[in-house]
Design an enzyme around this catalytic site. Structure first.
Site, mmCIF file in Angstrom:
data_model
loop_
_atom_site.group_PDB
_atom_site.id
_atom_site.type_symbol
_atom_site.label_atom_id
_atom_site.label_comp_id
_atom_site.label_asym_id
_atom_site.label_seq_id
_atom_site.Cartn_x
_atom_site.Cartn_y
_atom_site.Cartn_z
ATOM 1 N N TYR A 72 -2.563 -13.090 6.686
ATOM 2 C CA TYR A 72 -2.185 -11.819 6.052
ATOM 3 C C TYR A 72 -2.939 -10.661 6.700
ATOM 4 C CZ TYR A 72 -1.040 -8.388 2.458
ATOM 5 O OH TYR A 72 -0.573 -7.280 1.802
ATOM 6 N N PHE A 124 18.509 10.438 17.328
ATOM 7 C CA PHE A 124 19.338 9.289 16.967
ATOM 8 C C PHE A 124 19.662 9.418 15.478
ATOM 9 C CE2 PHE A 124 19.630 4.870 15.400
ATOM 10 C CZ PHE A 124 20.799 4.539 16.049
ATOM 11 N N ASP A 125 20.723 8.757 15.008
ATOM 12 C CA ASP A 125 21.176 9.022 13.629
ATOM 13 C C ASP A 125 20.145 8.696 12.542
ATOM 14 O OD1 ASP A 125 21.632 6.376 14.169
ATOM 15 O OD2 ASP A 125 23.703 6.322 13.526
ATOM 16 N N ASP A 215 10.299 9.528 20.832
ATOM 17 C CA ASP A 215 11.052 8.397 20.298
ATOM 18 C C ASP A 215 11.206 7.441 21.477
ATOM 19 O OD1 ASP A 215 12.981 6.546 19.645
ATOM 20 O OD2 ASP A 215 14.176 7.942 18.454
ATOM 21 N N ALA A 217 12.204 4.298 21.984
ATOM 22 C CA ALA A 217 13.025 3.076 21.913
ATOM 23 C C ALA A 217 13.325 2.502 23.304
ATOM 24 C CB ALA A 217 14.319 3.359 21.160
ATOM 25 N N LYS A 258 14.663 -2.783 21.340
ATOM 26 C CA LYS A 258 15.375 -2.479 22.580
ATOM 27 C C LYS A 258 14.529 -2.955 23.768
ATOM 28 C CE LYS A 258 17.399 0.547 19.623
ATOM 29 N NZ LYS A 258 17.098 0.590 18.186
ATOM 30 N N HIS A 450 28.865 6.198 8.971
ATOM 31 C CA HIS A 450 29.620 5.348 9.905
ATOM 32 C C HIS A 450 29.312 3.871 9.740
ATOM 33 C CE1 HIS A 450 25.835 6.260 11.776
ATOM 34 N NE2 HIS A 450 25.997 5.300 12.649
HETATM 35 C C1 PLP Z 1 16.695 6.328 20.005
HETATM 36 C C2 PLP Z 1 16.578 5.499 18.759
HETATM 37 N N1 PLP Z 1 15.644 5.801 17.846
HETATM 38 C C3 PLP Z 1 15.497 5.099 16.716
HETATM 39 C C4 PLP Z 1 16.302 4.018 16.438
HETATM 40 C C5 PLP Z 1 16.113 3.256 15.146
HETATM 41 O O1 PLP Z 1 15.613 1.983 15.387
HETATM 42 P P1 PLP Z 1 15.902 0.730 14.467
HETATM 43 O O2 PLP Z 1 17.346 0.385 14.589
HETATM 44 O O3 PLP Z 1 14.980 -0.316 15.000
HETATM 45 O O4 PLP Z 1 15.547 1.114 13.072
HETATM 46 C C6 PLP Z 1 17.291 3.658 17.355
HETATM 47 C C7 PLP Z 1 18.164 2.505 17.085
HETATM 48 O O5 PLP Z 1 19.156 2.241 17.701
HETATM 49 C C8 PLP Z 1 17.437 4.430 18.542
HETATM 50 O O6 PLP Z 1 18.376 4.145 19.468
#
Ligand code: PLP
Length: 459
Positions: A72, A124-125, A215, A217, A258, A450
């Site tokens: 833990y 990103f969304d 960000d 990713a 990713k 979406h």
């Molecule tokens: C650029 C970007 N930021 C943040 C995220 C959010 O990540 P997660 O899907 O791991 O929550 C994504 C997911 O596709 C992304 O492409």
């Protein structure tokens, strides 16, 4: 046509795929209310819905799963991950969380105050949603080149630096909570961001005393683009480029699903601010779990620590980029318009060019996704007006700058012949594009619609 660079790995385990008939797929679409996220995975032949968490782990990562420490608190796998993160990004503090949006949920409320804006090369969304949930207003500020899909430019992911400064002056620096750079720029087509642009944005953030967050990713794919497109870095290793990129920011939030080639995981990095790290630890314990596991199992931490290094391997990145370029060049040769060049994690097909007769409010990008599924069982997703949704203030449908069907390619999963199937399907759709009509929404939830909305064809 560009050459396919052979895979720098061989296949040790296979997952059989089911093939379906066109009639079965049409029936499946009706049952799914024409929403790709509602389709059953076993009804999909090639799944390009996302490259997130759909990657194939290596034998070393699966080996790591067996030795993951499930303590833990203070497990060995936690320390292995933190050491890997510190080594690659050169940051003082690394906090695991269970995925990218968890990083946003834990981190953003510590920075963004109610009523402030946050400015990005493109959100990103989920990132956009977490700015809103923290009480802020997200503003996109991508460079002009990104808005012309057919015109090649090496760094279409860049921030429009002039507009960024104008926005800061317009809102007042005290009302800007965060500047966020998404690398690569997913919403603009997985497009590269140059180090030159990162430097300029960092200088503005410093001038006005605003926190600069990355960000991250797709940090490794971005570093590869920098290596092959930015003269200054052509002889640098990917790790050197990553360290350089991150040296200009104060922090990063990252979906590790990713470029760290795992099925689940996320990270927050803080370059040096101990106070900020303390605030994050508090939120992490409340929302994700104790600091040394952050919502992940020990085995996930272990696989992530290994994947961070595999994701920055030069040879792997060369193959990855070449497979995108191979697919993109097949499409361009056949006259299928894309965001040019190919992105780091996929090819974004320009649905406005494919269906000029379908207006944005009948969702050309989403229409192309439906056609691809009908044609060959290929699942993709819309990056356009359907994804953007309605203006929270007016309730009106927002008109997106782009209408793309995103072919997101999972890492180390599909082969050259899968790429050929994808290209052939799109070429067939192009031949009958004028007969295709759009979609309308019959039900939608208030946020991130979406993922769940129901649609029907416009007759
Ligand atoms: C650029 C970007 N930021 C943040 C995220 C959010 O990540 P997660 O899907 O791991 O929550 C994504 C997911 O596709 C992304 O492409």
């Amino acid at each position: 046509m560009k050459k396919y660079v052979p895979e720098p790995f061989r296949i040790k385990m296979v997952e059989p795929l089911k093939t379906t008939t066109r009639e079965e797929r049409i029936e499946a679409l009706k049952e799914a209310h024409y929403n790709m996220f509602n389709l059953r995975g076993d009804m999909v032949y090639i799944d390009l819905l996302t490259d997130s968490g759909t990657n194939a782990m290596s034998d070393k990562q699966w080996g790591g799963v067996m030795v993951g420490d499930e303590a833990y608190a203070g497990g060995k796998s936690y320390f292995k991950l933190v050491d890997a993160g510190k080594d690659i990004f050169n940051y003082a503090y690394i906090q695991p969380v269970h995925q990218g949006r968890a990083a946003e949920k834990v981190f953003f409320p510590t920075i963004i105050k109610k009523g402030q804006v946050a400015i990005s090369n493109m959100f990103f969304d989920t990132t956009r949603a977490h700015v809103t949930l923290a009480g802020g207003k997200p503003i996109d500020c991508v460079c002009q080149e990104a808005k012309k899909p057919s015109v090649y430019a090496p760094f279409k992911g860049n921030m429009d630096v002039e507009k960024l400064e104008q926005l800061i002056l317009e809102y007042g620096k005290e009302n800007v909570g965060m500047i966020l750079m998404t690398v690569t720029n997913n919403s603009a087509g997985g497009q590269a961001v140059s180090i030159q642009n990162i430097r300029e944005v960092a200088a503005i953030a410093k001038k006005y005393g605003i926190l600069f967050n990355i960000d991250a990713a797709r940090f490794a794919e971005n570093a590869y683009f920098v290596k092959i497109r930015e003269e200054e870095f052509k002889n640098s290793s990917i790790k050197e480029i990553v360290r350089e990129m991150f040296s200009y920011a104060d922090s990063f939030t990252m979906s590790a699903k990713k470029d760290a080639i795992v099925n689940m995981g996320g990270l927050i990095g803080i370059r040096e601010n101990a106070e900020l790290y303390q605030a994050i630890k508090g939120n992490c314990i409340s929302f994700e779990g104790f600091v040394t596991y952050g919502g992940l199992s020990g085995r996930d931490l272990e696989a992530l620590a290994i994947g961070l290094y595999e994701g920055i391997d030069d040879e792997y990145l060369r193959y990855r980029n070449a497979s995108m370029e191979y697919l993109a060049s097949k499409l361009l040769d056949a006259g299928v318009a894309i965001q040019n060049p190919a992105g780091g994690h996929g090819v974004y097909v320009d649905a406005n060019a494919m269906f000029p007769h379908i207006p944005y409010y009948e969702f050309p990008g989403h229409t192309l996704c439906v056609e691809l599924y009908k044609e060959a069982g290929i699942r993709t997703c819309d990056i356009g007006s359907f994804m953007l949704g309605n203006d929270p203030e007016t309730g009106e449908q927002i008109k997106s700058e782009f209408e793309f069907a995103r072919l997101a390619i999972p890492r180390r999963v599909y082969t050259q012949s899968h790429m050929d199937v994808i290209a052939d399907a799109l070429i067939n759709i192009k031949a009958r594009a004028s007969e295709v009509s759009g979609y309308r929404i019959t039900w939608e939830p208030p946020i991130l619609r979406h993922f769940q909305a129901h649609l029907e064809p416009v007759q």
